[in-house]
Design an enzyme around this catalytic site. Structure first.
Site, mmCIF file in Angstrom:
data_model
loop_
_atom_site.group_PDB
_atom_site.id
_atom_site.type_symbol
_atom_site.label_atom_id
_atom_site.label_comp_id
_atom_site.label_asym_id
_atom_site.label_seq_id
_atom_site.Cartn_x
_atom_site.Cartn_y
_atom_site.Cartn_z
ATOM 1 N N GLU A 126 -64.518 -15.503 -32.531
ATOM 2 C CA GLU A 126 -63.827 -16.143 -33.647
ATOM 3 C C GLU A 126 -63.432 -17.565 -33.287
ATOM 4 O O GLU A 126 -63.173 -17.876 -32.118
ATOM 5 C CB GLU A 126 -62.589 -15.313 -34.020
ATOM 6 C CG GLU A 126 -62.991 -13.980 -34.628
ATOM 7 C CD GLU A 126 -61.833 -13.056 -34.949
ATOM 8 O OE1 GLU A 126 -62.037 -12.155 -35.785
ATOM 9 O OE2 GLU A 126 -60.742 -13.195 -34.373
ATOM 10 N N CYS A 139 -59.940 -24.646 -32.984
ATOM 11 C CA CYS A 139 -59.526 -23.761 -31.884
ATOM 12 C C CYS A 139 -60.735 -22.875 -31.587
ATOM 13 O O CYS A 139 -61.158 -22.092 -32.440
ATOM 14 C CB CYS A 139 -58.313 -22.945 -32.348
ATOM 15 S SG CYS A 139 -57.844 -21.689 -31.171
ATOM 16 N N CYS A 146 -62.081 -10.846 -23.395
ATOM 17 C CA CYS A 146 -61.354 -11.511 -22.301
ATOM 18 C C CYS A 146 -61.099 -10.495 -21.201
ATOM 19 O O CYS A 146 -60.822 -9.322 -21.481
ATOM 20 C CB CYS A 146 -60.025 -12.065 -22.816
ATOM 21 S SG CYS A 146 -59.181 -13.103 -21.601
ATOM 22 N N CYS A 150 -53.220 -10.152 -20.548
ATOM 23 C CA CYS A 150 -51.914 -10.623 -21.014
ATOM 24 C C CYS A 150 -51.417 -9.619 -22.059
ATOM 25 O O CYS A 150 -52.100 -9.365 -23.050
ATOM 26 C CB CYS A 150 -52.036 -12.020 -21.621
ATOM 27 S SG CYS A 150 -52.699 -13.223 -20.460
ATOM 28 N N CYS A 153 -51.262 -10.286 -26.030
ATOM 29 C CA CYS A 153 -52.411 -10.935 -26.675
ATOM 30 C C CYS A 153 -53.417 -9.914 -27.208
ATOM 31 O O CYS A 153 -53.817 -8.991 -26.487
ATOM 32 C CB CYS A 153 -53.087 -11.869 -25.668
ATOM 33 S SG CYS A 153 -54.511 -12.716 -26.346
ATOM 34 N N GLU A 198 -60.958 -16.826 -21.356
ATOM 35 C CA GLU A 198 -60.300 -17.711 -20.405
ATOM 36 C C GLU A 198 -61.322 -18.784 -19.981
ATOM 37 O O GLU A 198 -62.277 -18.488 -19.256
ATOM 38 C CB GLU A 198 -59.831 -16.883 -19.191
ATOM 39 C CG GLU A 198 -59.379 -17.680 -17.995
ATOM 40 C CD GLU A 198 -58.361 -18.791 -18.320
ATOM 41 O OE1 GLU A 198 -57.407 -18.557 -19.067
ATOM 42 O OE2 GLU A 198 -58.562 -19.916 -17.807
ATOM 43 N N SER A 229 -56.880 -24.785 -22.510
ATOM 44 C CA SER A 229 -55.692 -23.967 -22.252
ATOM 45 C C SER A 229 -56.073 -22.817 -21.328
ATOM 46 O O SER A 229 -57.074 -22.137 -21.553
ATOM 47 C CB SER A 229 -55.160 -23.430 -23.582
ATOM 48 O OG SER A 229 -54.072 -22.576 -23.349
ATOM 49 N N SER A 252 -50.637 -21.693 -20.099
ATOM 50 C CA SER A 252 -49.838 -20.681 -20.797
ATOM 51 C C SER A 252 -48.850 -20.124 -19.791
ATOM 52 O O SER A 252 -49.192 -19.263 -18.983
ATOM 53 C CB SER A 252 -50.755 -19.580 -21.320
ATOM 54 O OG SER A 252 -51.698 -20.153 -22.188
ATOM 55 N N LEU A 253 -47.642 -20.621 -19.836
ATOM 56 C CA LEU A 253 -46.676 -20.297 -18.778
ATOM 57 C C LEU A 253 -45.855 -19.051 -19.155
ATOM 58 O O LEU A 253 -45.838 -18.078 -18.406
ATOM 59 C CB LEU A 253 -45.770 -21.508 -18.545
ATOM 60 C CG LEU A 253 -44.941 -21.478 -17.273
ATOM 61 C CD1 LEU A 253 -45.810 -21.441 -16.037
ATOM 62 C CD2 LEU A 253 -43.998 -22.692 -17.223
ATOM 63 N N CYS A 371 -52.535 -17.936 -32.730
ATOM 64 C CA CYS A 371 -52.705 -17.763 -31.280
ATOM 65 C C CYS A 371 -52.565 -16.295 -30.899
ATOM 66 O O CYS A 371 -51.586 -15.646 -31.269
ATOM 67 C CB CYS A 371 -51.597 -18.504 -30.529
ATOM 68 S SG CYS A 371 -51.922 -20.204 -30.249
HETATM 69 N N1 SAH Z 1 -56.926 -17.837 -21.949
HETATM 70 C C1 SAH Z 1 -56.387 -19.066 -22.421
HETATM 71 C C2 SAH Z 1 -56.700 -19.402 -23.866
HETATM 72 C C3 SAH Z 1 -56.589 -18.294 -24.889
HETATM 73 S S1 SAH Z 1 -54.989 -17.809 -25.457
HETATM 74 C C4 SAH Z 1 -54.898 -19.110 -22.186
HETATM 75 O O1 SAH Z 1 -54.335 -18.090 -21.811
HETATM 76 O O2 SAH Z 1 -54.308 -20.169 -22.331
HETATM 77 C C5 SAH Z 1 -54.349 -19.186 -26.321
HETATM 78 C C6 SAH Z 1 -52.823 -19.256 -26.345
HETATM 79 O O3 SAH Z 1 -52.256 -18.235 -27.183
HETATM 80 C C7 SAH Z 1 -52.197 -19.062 -24.986
HETATM 81 O O4 SAH Z 1 -51.156 -19.975 -24.801
HETATM 82 C C8 SAH Z 1 -51.637 -17.652 -25.083
HETATM 83 O O5 SAH Z 1 -50.631 -17.394 -24.166
HETATM 84 C C9 SAH Z 1 -51.185 -17.622 -26.515
HETATM 85 N N2 SAH Z 1 -50.986 -16.296 -27.075
HETATM 86 C C10 SAH Z 1 -51.675 -15.171 -26.786
HETATM 87 N N3 SAH Z 1 -51.212 -14.150 -27.537
HETATM 88 C C11 SAH Z 1 -50.241 -14.651 -28.329
HETATM 89 C C12 SAH Z 1 -49.417 -14.094 -29.358
HETATM 90 N N4 SAH Z 1 -49.519 -12.824 -29.704
HETATM 91 N N5 SAH Z 1 -48.540 -14.912 -29.970
HETATM 92 C C13 SAH Z 1 -48.444 -16.213 -29.640
HETATM 93 N N6 SAH Z 1 -49.203 -16.796 -28.699
HETATM 94 C C14 SAH Z 1 -50.089 -16.012 -28.044
#
Ligand code: SAH
Length: 380
Positions: A126, A139, A146, A150, A153, A198, A229, A252-253, A371
């Site tokens: 997507e 985006c 993936c 996380c 996500c 990622e 990211s 993504s901290l 996101c």
């Molecule tokens: N793997 C990469 C890019 C994909 S995720 C990364 O981790 O940065 C893109 C962004 O969406 C990241 O900042 C991630 O932490 C955030 N994200 C993932 N799930 C989310 C959610 N349910 N709500 C808000 N942000 C989310």
């Protein structure tokens, strides 16, 4: 008698030889028909030049073909009108042009567009177009599914199937660029690698796609408008710094406390914050580029003062800014967006420490385009 035997043997050998030749010809013919032709977009401009030399044609044709393939996104050799019919036919005999296709397009109330994109092998990823007053952002995804886990996500629930090729990443940008012009009459301004996957686990292909996106013979976009990211893989952040990339880095901290971050993002168990900090110092030393931290504040997880203070401290390691992003629920209710007070606490402490902080409302929530919501639901 001896003579007779010798004669019989000769006949026998000739027959075997003939049979062998026939079988070889049969298999060669079959292979010609069935072996997959190479995707010409896997070739560099130099390799296309070599190809033209090998067929006795002019090497400058390579530049023309390359521009058709990338700058003009030709989907068919017949679109290459400045190439002779004979050469086009030869190209068709030797290559294919694989292309993605936007299989389904959904539009949100807020204008956001989500595309379900079919790849040449039938898999789906997507990509999202996010319109705001000042920008139109694409985006895009870098992997099918993936491999990271996380917990908050939706994409994490899809198994990682494969990496995307550079052209599949590039094509997502082209599709969104076209939608931007068609539906908004505005150019695409920014690209974020925040879709599925990622990007640092598909490093070469992601960098290959960015080469083409920034190449004047491709889309000619400025690398300053591109943000990669990542969950934060220290080794790969150092590699990017060594490769002197010109695009922006977002990490993504979500927590600056190891125990909390490891619970949210298991990648942190093997790559703790100290290692991430070292890599970011190296990144800044080499590139002089600020880092953006993506951060969601969840109720009862990281919404206390000590969480915010830990973030402030982490932000001082290298010049940085923070995007506080709204949590997009992914159905099981385990995680909940923190209350407004907690967000205010974060912004107050960050601003007091002179750290730029933006509170980002999510976009496209009604169509699961925000996101972390990308989960190929339309393909189910
Ligand atoms: N793997 C990469 C890019 C994909 S995720 C990364 O981790 O940065 C893109 C962004 O969406 C990241 O900042 C991630 O932490 C955030 N994200 C993932 N799930 C989310 C959610 N349910 N709500 C808000 N942000 C989310």
């Amino acid at each position: 008698m001896i003579f007779e035997k010798a004669k019989w043997n000769n006949t026998n050998w000739a027959g075997i030889l003939l049979l062998f030749c026939l079988i070889t010809i049969f298999y060669l013919c079959r292979m010609n028909g069935t072996v997959a032709k190479k995707d010409i977009r896997q070739l560099s401009i130099g390799q296309i030049e070599d190809y033209f030399l090998s067929i006795g044609d002019k090497p400058f044709r390579a530049k023309q073909v390359y521009e058709w393939l990338w700058n003009k996104s030709a989907k068919d050799f017949d679109q290459m009108t400045n190439i002779s019919l004979v050469t086009r036919q030869k190209l068709k005999d030797d290559f294919v042009i694989n292309h993605i296709a936007v299989d389904q397009m959904q539009r949100s109330n807020d204008g956001t567009i989500k595309n379900a994109v079919k790849l040449y092998d039938g898999m789906t990823v997507e990509s999202v177009l996010i319109p705001t007053d000042k920008r139109i952002t694409a985006c895009i995804s870098s992997q099918v599914g993936c491999s990271l886990d996380c917990h908050f996500c939706a994409t994490a629930r899809l198994k990682r199937m494969r990496n995307l090729n550079p052209d599949e990443i590039y094509d997502q940008v082209v599709a969104i660029k076209e939608q931007s012009e068609k539906f908004f009459d505005r150019p695409l301004t920014n690209i974020v690698f925040m879709g599925m996957g990622e990007p640092l686990l598909n490093y070469n292909n992601v960098l290959g796609s960015i080469d083409k996106i920034t190449d004047p013979k491709g889309l000619g976009m400025s690398p300053r408008r591109i943000t990669l990211s990542t969950v934060g893989i220290p080794k790969m952040i150092k590699k990017m710094a060594d490769d002197e990339v010109k695009f922006n880095l977002a990490v993504s901290l979500h927590s600056a406390i190891d125990a909390t971050r490891s619970k949210l993002m298991p990648i942190n168990l093997k790559n703790p914050l100290d290692d991430l900090a070292d890599a970011l110092k190296y990144w800044y030393y080499k590139t002089k580029k600020k880092v953006t931290y993506e951060y969601v504040v969840w109720r009862n997880i990281n919404d206390q003062e000590h969480d915010a203070k830990a973030l402030v401290k982490f932000c001082k390691i290298v010049p940085s800014k923070v995007n506080l992003i709204e949590y997009n629920p992914i159905d099981d209710g385990e995680y909940q967006q923190a209350a407004g007070d907690a967000i205010s606490l974060y912004t107050r402490l960050l601003e007091a420490a002179d750290i730029v902080v933006n509170v980002r409302r999510s976009r496209g929530k009604d169509i699961d385009a925000a996101c972390g919501q990308l989960a190929n639901k339309s393909a189910e």
